[in-house]
Design a protein around this motif. Sequence first.
Motif, PDB file in Angstrom:
ATOM      1  N   ILE A  20       0.804  -1.228   0.000  1.00 34.27           N
ATOM      2  CA  ILE A  20       0.000   0.000   0.000  1.00 34.27           C
ATOM      3  C   ILE A  20       0.834   1.274   0.000  1.00 34.27           C
ATOM      4  O   ILE A  20       0.279   2.369  -0.005  1.00 34.27           O
ATOM      5  N   LEU A  29      -7.140   3.370  -3.639  1.00 33.85           N
ATOM      6  CA  LEU A  29      -7.949   2.472  -2.811  1.00 33.85           C
ATOM      7  C   LEU A  29      -9.105   3.222  -2.154  1.00 33.85           C
ATOM      8  O   LEU A  29     -10.207   2.681  -2.016  1.00 33.85           O
ATOM      9  N   LEU A  61      -1.665  -3.444  -7.872  1.00 36.88           N
ATOM     10  CA  LEU A  61      -2.687  -3.831  -6.897  1.00 36.88           C
ATOM     11  C   LEU A  61      -3.427  -5.090  -7.348  1.00 36.88           C
ATOM     12  O   LEU A  61      -3.819  -5.911  -6.530  1.00 36.88           O
ATOM     13  N   ASP A  64      -1.095  -8.058  -6.744  1.00 37.73           N
ATOM     14  CA  ASP A  64      -1.050  -8.375  -5.316  1.00 37.73           C
ATOM     15  C   ASP A  64      -2.387  -8.900  -4.783  1.00 37.73           C
ATOM     16  O   ASP A  64      -2.545  -9.111  -3.588  1.00 37.73           O
ATOM     17  N   ILE A  66      -5.257  -7.428  -4.508  1.00 41.47           N
ATOM     18  CA  ILE A  66      -6.008  -6.452  -3.727  1.00 41.47           C
ATOM     19  C   ILE A  66      -7.235  -6.006  -4.525  1.00 41.47           C
ATOM     20  O   ILE A  66      -8.292  -5.754  -3.969  1.00 41.47           O
ATOM     21  N   PHE A  83     -12.524  -4.190  -5.116  1.00 34.84           N
ATOM     22  CA  PHE A  83     -11.741  -4.918  -4.126  1.00 34.84           C
ATOM     23  C   PHE A  83     -11.999  -6.415  -4.217  1.00 34.84           C
ATOM     24  O   PHE A  83     -13.120  -6.849  -4.458  1.00 34.84           O
ATOM     25  N   GLY A  87      -8.562  -7.503  -0.410  1.00 31.08           N
ATOM     26  CA  GLY A  87      -8.541  -6.042  -0.443  1.00 31.08           C
ATOM     27  C   GLY A  87      -9.541  -5.408   0.512  1.00 31.08           C
ATOM     28  O   GLY A  87      -9.266  -4.372   1.123  1.00 31.08           O
ATOM     29  N   LEU A  90      -8.609  -4.329   4.018  1.00 33.83           N
ATOM     30  CA  LEU A  90      -7.879  -3.084   4.246  1.00 33.83           C
ATOM     31  C   LEU A  90      -8.756  -1.989   4.849  1.00 33.83           C
ATOM     32  O   LEU A  90      -8.239  -1.061   5.469  1.00 33.83           O
TER      33      LEU A  90
END
Length: 130
Positions: A20, A29, A61, A64, A66, A83, A87, A90
């Motif tokens: 992040i 995000l 992202l 990963d 997310i 998301f 994700g 988060l």
Amino acid sequence: MTKQRHPEYTCSMEAALSVISGKWKVKILNQLMDGPRRYSEIRRSIDGMTEKMLSQQLRELEEDKILTRKVYPEVPPRVEYAFTELGKELASIFYALEKWGAHFLTVNSDTIKVADASCYTFREPVAEAV
């Protein structure tokens, strides 16, 4: 030789922060907290970010896990980002960081000035019904 995006970490906190960190990822995000958004909506909502940087950050992202990227078979093509379950986790972390940041700014208000302490819209997550 290509630079490895995720080096070998010495602890899980390093891994979490690497996902992040950076100037743009939290801003991206934040745009998705209320649900899926189109690429163009994200681009218009973040001042100063180039299309190249937005594409790169979204790709990272997605790599990963997310975010997910959904391409609709339309002309012109429509692309939405949302998301993943990972994700979504988060949200509570960002809420806690935002609360802590506000406290930090209050404690240090004599030495730190900020234009807008409430620049993000993270909210306390609502527990989902089981």
